[in-house]
Design a protein around this motif. Sequence first.
Motif, PDB file in Angstrom:
ATOM      1  N   UNK B 186       0.810  -1.219   0.000  1.00 30.33           N
ATOM      2  CA  UNK B 186       0.000   0.000   0.000  1.00 30.33           C
ATOM      3  C   UNK B 186       0.840   1.265   0.000  1.00 30.33           C
ATOM      4  N   UNK B 187       1.975   1.241   0.678  1.00 28.78           N
ATOM      5  CA  UNK B 187       2.736   2.490   0.788  1.00 28.78           C
ATOM      6  C   UNK B 187       3.635   2.760  -0.408  1.00 28.78           C
ATOM      7  N   UNK B 188       4.279   1.713  -0.939  1.00 25.99           N
ATOM      8  CA  UNK B 188       5.232   1.958  -2.018  1.00 25.99           C
ATOM      9  C   UNK B 188       4.651   1.639  -3.391  1.00 25.99           C
ATOM     10  N   UNK B 189       3.515   0.960  -3.420  1.00 28.56           N
ATOM     11  CA  UNK B 189       2.925   0.575  -4.695  1.00 28.56           C
ATOM     12  C   UNK B 189       3.638  -0.572  -5.370  1.00 28.56           C
ATOM     13  N   UNK B 190       4.591  -1.202  -4.657  1.00 28.72           N
ATOM     14  CA  UNK B 190       5.320  -2.323  -5.259  1.00 28.72           C
ATOM     15  C   UNK B 190       4.534  -3.623  -5.116  1.00 28.72           C
ATOM     16  N   UNK B 191       4.467  -4.410  -6.186  1.00 29.37           N
ATOM     17  CA  UNK B 191       3.867  -5.742  -6.022  1.00 29.37           C
ATOM     18  C   UNK B 191       4.825  -6.655  -5.262  1.00 29.37           C
ATOM     19  N   UNK B 192       4.239  -7.469  -4.365  1.00 32.96           N
ATOM     20  CA  UNK B 192       5.100  -8.379  -3.597  1.00 32.96           C
ATOM     21  C   UNK B 192       4.576  -9.814  -3.724  1.00 32.96           C
ATOM     22  N   UNK B 193       5.459 -10.739  -3.966  1.00 33.86           N
ATOM     23  CA  UNK B 193       5.158 -12.186  -3.971  1.00 33.86           C
ATOM     24  C   UNK B 193       3.952 -12.544  -4.839  1.00 33.86           C
ATOM     25  N   UNK B 194       3.746 -11.826  -5.939  1.00 29.30           N
ATOM     26  CA  UNK B 194       2.567 -12.133  -6.754  1.00 29.30           C
ATOM     27  C   UNK B 194       2.844 -13.265  -7.734  1.00 29.30           C
ATOM     28  N   UNK B 195       4.098 -13.683  -7.858  1.00 30.69           N
ATOM     29  CA  UNK B 195       4.486 -14.783  -8.744  1.00 30.69           C
ATOM     30  C   UNK B 195       3.978 -14.556 -10.163  1.00 30.69           C
TER      31      UNK B 195
END
Lengths: 152, 501
Positions: B186-195
């Motif tokens: 939410x804060x950085x807009x980076x996707x995480x662990x979405x594979x």
Amino acid sequence: MMADRIILGVTLVLAALYFWATQQIPSLEIGDPLGPKAFPRLLGIGLLLTAALLAVEMWKARHEKPAPAEPGSMVHYLVVGGVAVWTWLYFYSFEPLGFIIATVLYLLGLTGYFNRGKWIANVSTAILFPVFTYLMFTKGLGVSLARGVLPF
Amino acid sequence: MDTLTHILNGFAVCLQPINLWYTFLGVFLGTIVGVLPGIGPSATIALLIPVTFGMNPTSALIMMAGVFYGTKYGGSTTAILIRTPGEAASVMTTLDGYEMARKGRAGAALAVSAIGSFIAGTLGVVALTIFALPLASMALKFGPAEYFTLMLFAMTAVASLTGKSPAKGLLATLLGLMIATIGIDLQSGQPRYTMGIAEFQDGVGFVVVVVGMFAVSEVLRGLVDIQRGTGAKLLPISGKLWLTREEWKRSVGPIWRGGVIGFIIGVLPGAGGTIASILSYTTEKRLSKYPEEFGKGAIEGVAGPEAANNADTAGALVPLLTLGVPGGGSTAVLLGAFIMYGIQPGPLLFQNRPDLVWGLVDSMYIGNIMLLILNLPLIGLFVKLLLIPIGILYPLIVSIAAIGAYGINGSVLDLYLILLFGVLGYIFDKVDIPVAPLVLSLVLGGMMEQSFRQAMTISGANPKIFFNSTITITLVIMSVISIAVPFVIPRIKAMLKSDEA
């Protein structure tokens, strides 16, 4: 205990994978001193601590005799495996065939096996339940379900 | 007197015909789900979320809360008549309730559990009404650091108290937190662990996890039991559905004590209804003049635990509503439902939406009256549900789960996920990894990370902020203690065992 050793192994592998995946997140630290990686790193450390706790518990329980294997334990692998595959096929055909047809087939298969011999009850449930719920959810509650090959 | 006005206004909300209807629907569904073994309140509430999505949030939440406390009533019926808890917290009722039924006193056992549930349930709601506001106004002072440590305490308590092994409880907690980190940060807009899977950018929905782990895995367990042929026999309702004067005299004390025990255990995180009923049972056995009757059909052994697990549900709503932090699996699912409606429970909710909070709390008084009627004169109708062959019932539950999971986003991926989590839940059960901590931390994970990062931003990345106030220090200490507790509990258990022998 074999199962506990596997859990410990999986926990360690998972921690390694999670640390690796955390490294892959690109970070632009603007106005947020921690960035998107810090909290996951804490979780990774937590996972390692958990692995250590698991090892301690296994060490404490090393003298306990393993519980005798449940009778018919092969049966449950077969049942769970079979039901899982059958359910996977159900979900695989959910959109192509549509909710009603896929569910009728799914229910016929499972009730036919687990409620053997009661054909009238099984067939009528397998047909009436999907038709009734389909109408109730799509027409009554406005929840969309896969229509599939049927025209309505 | 402002508070009193709000409480009375709550009655105006919950007495609206539409809300009365949803209260009824909730407790009716709750009784059904409670009577039927195999599907519990968590899965039912999760399945209701997609179905109720367009509804007025107050009505929807009134209904879901009805399911939550209604299941506790129904659960005793199955415990008494087929010696299978219809709901986990009714497990103690199987001991004496089933024995009473075998002796032809099923009617009395059902009556005392309905009446005990009603008295203790109502008592619990009174206590909830009294304690909610003071706690909520205290929580207004909470900053991110306080919230972070509070969630830490809730999670460690649930992790160490729900399973047989605290390490496995912690493992489940961390798995839940890790699943919660999947998706766009939410804060950085980076996707995480979405594979690389587009659907995962919004995260893994907690509904699919809950439905998979609570409903699908339960179906797998049930089908294995059918295959093994370990079905139980249904006893008829025998004797009058009422108590003799003697039975009533013996039940009053246990009901009151059970109510108090249940409420206190409910407020505390981690323990939950099952532990509340075990505590009540052991208390009654200790206080009883006839301890030798316990396990052979003592009415106190039904009255106390049933009262306890009903007061527990009201208690469990205290931290959920006032702090926004649930202390167990089912309340975590309720929190998930609140969040889906864009409502954040907690102190601010009492200021901003008193109509919703008090409408919900007050609906529980009415819901308990409805439940008394459903579970006493009408219980015979619900018992008929137990005649449905489980070989038909369980496959239907999978289809209902599929409707719920597919109904959220119309995505087949969600269907595969409920199957995946269902199989995972089955394996977890086999290897003694508890599921409730995973669900709790999955629901709280996002909030926990946000409060962690906010706190660290305030302090300029100095972790000392978590040791700055008495509240945070107390909560950190309590978290540490809750992890240490399981090392003491085996000794207590050993003591109880030597008592029973």
